[in-house]
Motif scaffolding. Structure first.
Motif, PDB file in Angstrom:
ATOM      1  N   VAL A  40       0.838  -1.198   0.000  1.00 31.07           N
ATOM      2  CA  VAL A  40       0.000   0.000   0.000  1.00 31.07           C
ATOM      3  C   VAL A  40       0.873   1.249   0.000  1.00 31.07           C
ATOM      4  CG1 VAL A  40      -1.988  -1.031   1.183  1.00 31.07           C
ATOM      5  CG2 VAL A  40      -0.155  -0.021   2.531  1.00 31.07           C
ATOM      6  N   ASN A  41       0.339   2.313  -0.613  1.00 32.86           N
ATOM      7  CA  ASN A  41       0.939   3.628  -0.458  1.00 32.86           C
ATOM      8  C   ASN A  41       0.471   4.172   0.880  1.00 32.86           C
ATOM      9  OD1 ASN A  41       0.236   3.460  -3.636  1.00 32.86           O
ATOM     10  ND2 ASN A  41       2.182   4.469  -3.262  1.00 32.86           N
ATOM     11  N   PHE A  42       1.319   4.915   1.560  1.00 33.61           N
ATOM     12  CA  PHE A  42       0.956   5.426   2.882  1.00 33.61           C
ATOM     13  C   PHE A  42       1.694   6.717   3.171  1.00 33.61           C
ATOM     14  CE2 PHE A  42       4.985   3.581   3.796  1.00 33.61           C
ATOM     15  CZ  PHE A  42       5.469   4.242   4.913  1.00 33.61           C
ATOM     16  N   ARG A  43       1.259   7.358   4.224  1.00 31.79           N
ATOM     17  CA  ARG A  43       1.933   8.529   4.788  1.00 31.79           C
ATOM     18  C   ARG A  43       1.856   8.423   6.308  1.00 31.79           C
ATOM     19  NH1 ARG A  43       2.939   8.660   0.315  1.00 31.79           N
ATOM     20  NH2 ARG A  43       2.844  10.301  -1.206  1.00 31.79           N
ATOM     21  N   VAL A  44       2.782   9.074   6.980  1.00 32.95           N
ATOM     22  CA  VAL A  44       2.690   9.218   8.433  1.00 32.95           C
ATOM     23  C   VAL A  44       2.154  10.621   8.678  1.00 32.95           C
ATOM     24  CG1 VAL A  44       3.943   9.296  10.612  1.00 32.95           C
ATOM     25  CG2 VAL A  44       4.579   7.617   8.869  1.00 32.95           C
ATOM     26  N   LYS A  45       1.041  10.685   9.385  1.00 33.11           N
ATOM     27  CA  LYS A  45       0.392  11.964   9.673  1.00 33.11           C
ATOM     28  C   LYS A  45       0.065  11.989  11.159  1.00 33.11           C
ATOM     29  CE  LYS A  45      -1.568  15.584   7.635  1.00 33.11           C
ATOM     30  NZ  LYS A  45      -0.853  16.590   6.931  1.00 33.11           N
ATOM     31  N   ARG A  46       0.617  12.954  11.879  1.00 40.38           N
ATOM     32  CA  ARG A  46       0.400  13.083  13.325  1.00 40.38           C
ATOM     33  C   ARG A  46       0.691  11.769  14.049  1.00 40.38           C
ATOM     34  NH1 ARG A  46      -4.099  15.540  11.368  1.00 40.38           N
ATOM     35  NH2 ARG A  46      -3.943  17.797  11.293  1.00 40.38           N
ATOM     36  N   ASP A  47       1.772  11.138  13.693  1.00 41.96           N
ATOM     37  CA  ASP A  47       2.220   9.881  14.309  1.00 41.96           C
ATOM     38  C   ASP A  47       1.246   8.718  14.119  1.00 41.96           C
ATOM     39  OD1 ASP A  47       4.501  11.203  15.009  1.00 41.96           O
ATOM     40  OD2 ASP A  47       4.024  11.357  17.123  1.00 41.96           O
ATOM     41  N   HIS A  48       0.417   8.790  13.079  1.00 49.64           N
ATOM     42  CA  HIS A  48      -0.430   7.668  12.674  1.00 49.64           C
ATOM     43  C   HIS A  48      -0.040   7.298  11.253  1.00 49.64           C
ATOM     44  CE1 HIS A  48      -2.995   8.267  16.118  1.00 49.64           C
ATOM     45  NE2 HIS A  48      -3.317   9.484  15.735  1.00 49.64           N
ATOM     46  N   VAL A  49      -0.180   6.024  10.916  1.00 52.76           N
ATOM     47  CA  VAL A  49      -0.002   5.593   9.533  1.00 52.76           C
ATOM     48  C   VAL A  49      -1.349   5.767   8.842  1.00 52.76           C
ATOM     49  CG1 VAL A  49       0.487   3.623   8.029  1.00 52.76           C
ATOM     50  CG2 VAL A  49       1.837   3.962  10.113  1.00 52.76           C
ATOM     51  N   VAL A  50      -1.347   6.457   7.693  1.00 45.05           N
ATOM     52  CA  VAL A  50      -2.580   6.690   6.945  1.00 45.05           C
ATOM     53  C   VAL A  50      -2.431   6.070   5.564  1.00 45.05           C
ATOM     54  CG1 VAL A  50      -4.171   8.418   6.007  1.00 45.05           C
ATOM     55  CG2 VAL A  50      -3.028   8.819   8.203  1.00 45.05           C
ATOM     56  N   ILE A  51      -3.427   5.277   5.193  1.00 43.32           N
ATOM     57  CA  ILE A  51      -3.441   4.575   3.915  1.00 43.32           C
ATOM     58  C   ILE A  51      -4.633   5.076   3.113  1.00 43.32           C
ATOM     59  CG2 ILE A  51      -3.744   2.305   2.843  1.00 43.32           C
ATOM     60  CD1 ILE A  51      -2.556   1.207   5.540  1.00 43.32           C
ATOM     61  N   ARG A  52      -4.424   5.252   1.829  1.00 42.78           N
ATOM     62  CA  ARG A  52      -5.506   5.671   0.934  1.00 42.78           C
ATOM     63  C   ARG A  52      -5.870   4.492   0.044  1.00 42.78           C
ATOM     64  NH1 ARG A  52      -5.359  11.072  -2.817  1.00 42.78           N
ATOM     65  NH2 ARG A  52      -7.525  10.981  -3.495  1.00 42.78           N
ATOM     66  N   GLY A  53      -7.158   4.176  -0.043  1.00 45.09           N
ATOM     67  CA  GLY A  53      -7.548   3.013  -0.830  1.00 45.09           C
ATOM     68  C   GLY A  53      -8.893   3.171  -1.498  1.00 45.09           C
ATOM     69  N   ALA A  54      -9.191   2.189  -2.338  1.00 41.73           N
ATOM     70  CA  ALA A  54     -10.441   2.184  -3.093  1.00 41.73           C
ATOM     71  C   ALA A  54     -11.540   1.453  -2.355  1.00 41.73           C
ATOM     72  CB  ALA A  54     -10.227   1.540  -4.460  1.00 41.73           C
ATOM     73  N   GLY A  55     -11.195   0.583  -1.458  1.00 38.16           N
ATOM     74  CA  GLY A  55     -12.199  -0.225  -0.767  1.00 38.16           C
ATOM     75  C   GLY A  55     -11.721  -1.660  -0.679  1.00 38.16           C
ATOM     76  N   GLY A  56     -12.624  -2.589  -0.722  1.00 35.43           N
ATOM     77  CA  GLY A  56     -12.285  -4.006  -0.681  1.00 35.43           C
ATOM     78  C   GLY A  56     -11.939  -4.466   0.713  1.00 35.43           C
ATOM     79  N   ALA A  57     -11.116  -5.506   0.785  1.00 34.36           N
ATOM     80  CA  ALA A  57     -10.789  -6.161   2.061  1.00 34.36           C
ATOM     81  C   ALA A  57     -10.111  -5.205   3.034  1.00 34.36           C
ATOM     82  CB  ALA A  57      -9.920  -7.381   1.811  1.00 34.36           C
ATOM     83  N   LYS A  58      -9.208  -4.354   2.545  1.00 34.96           N
ATOM     84  CA  LYS A  58      -8.519  -3.416   3.438  1.00 34.96           C
ATOM     85  C   LYS A  58      -9.517  -2.476   4.102  1.00 34.96           C
ATOM     86  CE  LYS A  58      -5.875  -2.127   0.092  1.00 34.96           C
ATOM     87  NZ  LYS A  58      -4.909  -1.489  -0.797  1.00 34.96           N
ATOM     88  N   LEU A  59     -10.434  -1.957   3.299  1.00 37.28           N
ATOM     89  CA  LEU A  59     -11.427  -1.029   3.836  1.00 37.28           C
ATOM     90  C   LEU A  59     -12.369  -1.733   4.804  1.00 37.28           C
ATOM     91  CD1 LEU A  59     -12.570   1.813   3.839  1.00 37.28           C
ATOM     92  CD2 LEU A  59     -14.050   1.125   1.947  1.00 37.28           C
ATOM     93  N   ALA A  60     -12.779  -2.928   4.456  1.00 35.97           N
ATOM     94  CA  ALA A  60     -13.676  -3.683   5.342  1.00 35.97           C
ATOM     95  C   ALA A  60     -13.010  -3.959   6.676  1.00 35.97           C
ATOM     96  CB  ALA A  60     -14.097  -4.987   4.675  1.00 35.97           C
ATOM     97  N   THR A  61     -11.728  -4.274   6.650  1.00 38.46           N
ATOM     98  CA  THR A  61     -10.989  -4.523   7.883  1.00 38.46           C
ATOM     99  C   THR A  61     -10.924  -3.258   8.731  1.00 38.46           C
ATOM    100  OG1 THR A  61      -9.648  -6.249   6.872  1.00 38.46           O
ATOM    101  CG2 THR A  61      -8.735  -5.179   8.817  1.00 38.46           C
ATOM    102  N   ALA A  62     -10.616  -2.139   8.112  1.00 39.82           N
ATOM    103  CA  ALA A  62     -10.451  -0.889   8.843  1.00 39.82           C
ATOM    104  C   ALA A  62     -11.760  -0.363   9.404  1.00 39.82           C
ATOM    105  CB  ALA A  62      -9.831   0.155   7.931  1.00 39.82           C
ATOM    106  N   ALA A  63     -12.856  -0.617   8.725  1.00 35.50           N
ATOM    107  CA  ALA A  63     -14.139  -0.079   9.165  1.00 35.50           C
ATOM    108  C   ALA A  63     -14.581  -0.665  10.503  1.00 35.50           C
ATOM    109  CB  ALA A  63     -15.202  -0.338   8.102  1.00 35.50           C
ATOM    110  N   GLY A  64     -14.010  -1.786  10.886  1.00 34.04           N
ATOM    111  CA  GLY A  64     -14.436  -2.442  12.114  1.00 34.04           C
ATOM    112  C   GLY A  64     -13.567  -2.189  13.318  1.00 34.04           C
TER     113      GLY A  64
END
Length: 140
Positions: A40-64
């Protein structure tokens, strides 16, 4: 004479600093009750890892509000040197408009075509890192 590797254990600030120097890492999560890993492409923002995505399994995992892992590194096989950082924390979908505007301005063009409208924040609850320095040849 044998070359000796120098292994350095990194603290939190060193780990986050190194993560800020690269743009691609690996998201480790559970999909269909099995471990999954995706680059995944990512950035560190305010000491958090932030990932940008289209959806799918990654998004479903994060939503919970799921605990997952993230790993990034930079290795040089010729020099036998480099570093690796692993983050473990809860993932959440970013939905606050102000925060979305803030994080969306920090992204370069995605490596993959298509819309990437979702942002996932991984709260850095545990971070570990190691740096392997170029071998030192002992002097006689």
């Amino acid at each position: 004479m044998v070359d000796r590797q120098q292994l350095e254990v990194l603290d939190r600030e060193q780990c986050l600093g190194l993560l800020r120097t690269v743009q691609v890492g690996r998201l480790v999560f559970v999909e269909d009750a099995l471990p999954a890993v995706q680059p995944v492409n990512f950035r560190v923002k305010r000491d958090h890892v932030v990932i940008r995505g289209a959806g799918g399994a990654k998004l479903a995992t994060a939503a919970g509000d799921t605990v997952l892992a993230f790993q990034a590194d930079e290795l040089d096989p010729e020099l036998r040197a480099g570093w690796s950082v692993t983050v473990v924390g809860h993932a959440n979908l970013i939905t606050d408009v102000t925060e979305l505007v803030d994080v969306s301005g920090t992204w370069l063009k995605s490596w993959v075509d298509g819309r990437r409208d979702h942002f996932v924040r991984i709260e850095v609850e545990k971070v570990t890192g190691r740096r392997l320095h170029t071998p030192v040849t002992p002097t006689a």
